[in-house]
Scaffold this motif. Structure first.
Motif, short mmCIF file in Angstrom:
data_model
loop_
_atom_site.label_atom_id
_atom_site.label_comp_id
_atom_site.label_asym_id
_atom_site.label_seq_id
_atom_site.Cartn_x
_atom_site.Cartn_y
_atom_site.Cartn_z
N LEU A 4 22.71 -8.09 -7.10
CA LEU A 4 21.25 -8.01 -7.08
C LEU A 4 20.78 -6.62 -6.63
N THR A 5 21.54 -6.01 -5.73
CA THR A 5 21.21 -4.65 -5.29
C THR A 5 21.36 -3.67 -6.45
N PHE A 6 22.44 -3.80 -7.20
CA PHE A 6 22.67 -2.97 -8.37
C PHE A 6 21.51 -3.11 -9.35
N LEU A 7 21.13 -4.35 -9.64
CA LEU A 7 20.04 -4.58 -10.59
C LEU A 7 18.71 -4.06 -10.07
N LEU A 8 18.47 -4.16 -8.76
CA LEU A 8 17.23 -3.64 -8.19
C LEU A 8 17.12 -2.14 -8.41
N LEU A 11 17.58 -10.88 1.13
CA LEU A 11 17.87 -12.20 1.67
C LEU A 11 19.31 -12.62 1.39
N CYS A 12 19.90 -12.10 0.31
CA CYS A 12 21.22 -12.58 -0.13
C CYS A 12 22.34 -11.56 0.04
N GLU A 13 22.00 -10.29 0.19
CA GLU A 13 23.02 -9.25 0.18
C GLU A 13 22.79 -8.23 1.30
N THR A 14 23.79 -7.37 1.50
CA THR A 14 23.69 -6.34 2.54
C THR A 14 22.90 -5.13 2.07
N ALA A 38 8.07 -6.28 -12.80
CA ALA A 38 8.01 -7.66 -12.29
C ALA A 38 9.38 -8.13 -11.83
N THR A 39 10.41 -7.82 -12.61
CA THR A 39 11.77 -8.23 -12.24
C THR A 39 12.23 -7.48 -11.00
N ALA A 40 11.92 -6.17 -10.92
CA ALA A 40 12.31 -5.41 -9.73
C ALA A 40 11.64 -5.94 -8.47
N LEU A 41 10.37 -6.36 -8.58
CA LEU A 41 9.69 -6.94 -7.42
C LEU A 41 10.36 -8.23 -6.97
N ALA A 42 10.75 -9.06 -7.94
CA ALA A 42 11.45 -10.30 -7.59
C ALA A 42 12.79 -10.00 -6.92
N LEU A 43 13.51 -9.01 -7.43
CA LEU A 43 14.79 -8.65 -6.84
C LEU A 43 14.61 -8.02 -5.46
N ALA A 44 13.50 -7.30 -5.26
CA ALA A 44 13.24 -6.69 -3.96
C ALA A 44 13.05 -7.76 -2.89
#
Length: 293
Positions: free
Chosen positions: A40-44, A206-209, A195-201
């Protein structure tokens, strides 16, 4: 006036092959990048950077923006499905140890779901010949990845994420065809990525370091997936959706696992046996049947 894809028939002939080649590099890019950042960090980082660049391009070129919040919301929802749910599912599946070939096989069921749903949802007719082509394409995908297909308890979580990706790309494609086909690719895609970046932010912390190792391999994967895939391939995909029936466009995804296997063989010397080569041929025949005429 800036020429559009509708004014250039040559674009239509070249776009499917180029789209398949670019889309197939997604698994290769993930292989390069995921060792250095969590999914998720990579995708963000990927989608956040691309959304900013596309927004600047849209503003600089005078691209039209949605006329109201409702239209913008529909564009954003399509983006959350096509980019957020699909990409997150694929990256999480691979990060949890699911082989890229198995992930590709699960997501490769998409054309059959598109064909089954495009009639009641979009009013498109799928002929008997096209159904035969879709089934042949699925069989070809199965032949390509069958040597890597293993099921055990460790892979169940990864398979669940791959199924999530399948749902996202299927309904995202249908929703884009119905509600977002007329959007401007510059401004519309910028909205979708933002929109997707905001969701990933929200989800990533919450899920990753959120830790990133800024190596040369990670930067290459980030730039390739961010701009070649997230801009070039997505523009081609939405352009094809705008011009063609959803089932025909979706059938191109059958070629992704075979081409991915071919690229992996060329770049990483991964074995490509006779069964895989036969699967590629079957998949090509299936796609030809779906798209003929």
């Amino acid at each position: 006036m800036t020429p559009t894809t509708q004014d250039n028939p040559g674009w239509v002939r070249l776009a499917p092959a180029l789209f398949v080649l670019l889309w197939s590099t997604g698994f290769i890019g993930a292989k390069y990048g995921l060792p250095y950042a969590e999914p998720l960090t990579f995708l963000l980082w990927r989608l956040g950077a691309v959304s900013i660049v596309l927004a600047l391009v849209a503003l600089a070129t005078g691209a039209p923006w949605p006329k109201d919040w409702r239209a913008a919301g529909r564009i954003a929802l399509a983006g959350l499905l096509v980019h957020g749910v699909y990409l997150s599912g694929v990256f999480l599946a691979i990060a949890h140890g699911l082989a890229a070939g198995v992930t590709a096989l699960i997501v490769g069921i998409q054309p059959l779901l598109i064909a089954a749903l495009s009639g009641p949802l979009l009013g498109e007719r799928v002929t008997g010949r096209q159904w035969l082509g879709l089934l042949l394409g699925l069989a070809g995908v199965g032949l390509v990845v069958r040597e890597k297909f293993t099921i055990d308890a460790d892979h169940l979580v990864g398979m669940g994420y791959a199924a999530m990706a399948l749902i996202g790309i299927t309904f995202g494609t249908l929703y884009q065809k119905r509600h977002g086909a007329a959007m401007d690719l510059r401004s519309g895609t910028a909205i979708q990525y933002a929109a997707t970046a905001l969701a990933l932010a929200v989800l990533a912390p919450l899920c990753e370091t959120m830790e990133v190792h800024w190596t040369g391999e990670f930067l290459f994967a980030l730039l390739w997936l961010g701009f070649v895939l997230s801009v070039g391939a997505i523009f081609l995909l939405f352009g094809l959706i705008r011009r063609g029936a959803a089932a025909r466009v979706a059938s191109l995804f059958y070629l992704t696992p075979p081409v991915t296997a071919l690229v992996a063989w060329a770049m990483f010397d991964e074995r490509l046996g006779l069964v895989a080569l036969a699967g590629m041929a079957v998949a090509v025949v299936g796609v030809a049947l779906v798209n003929r005429g």
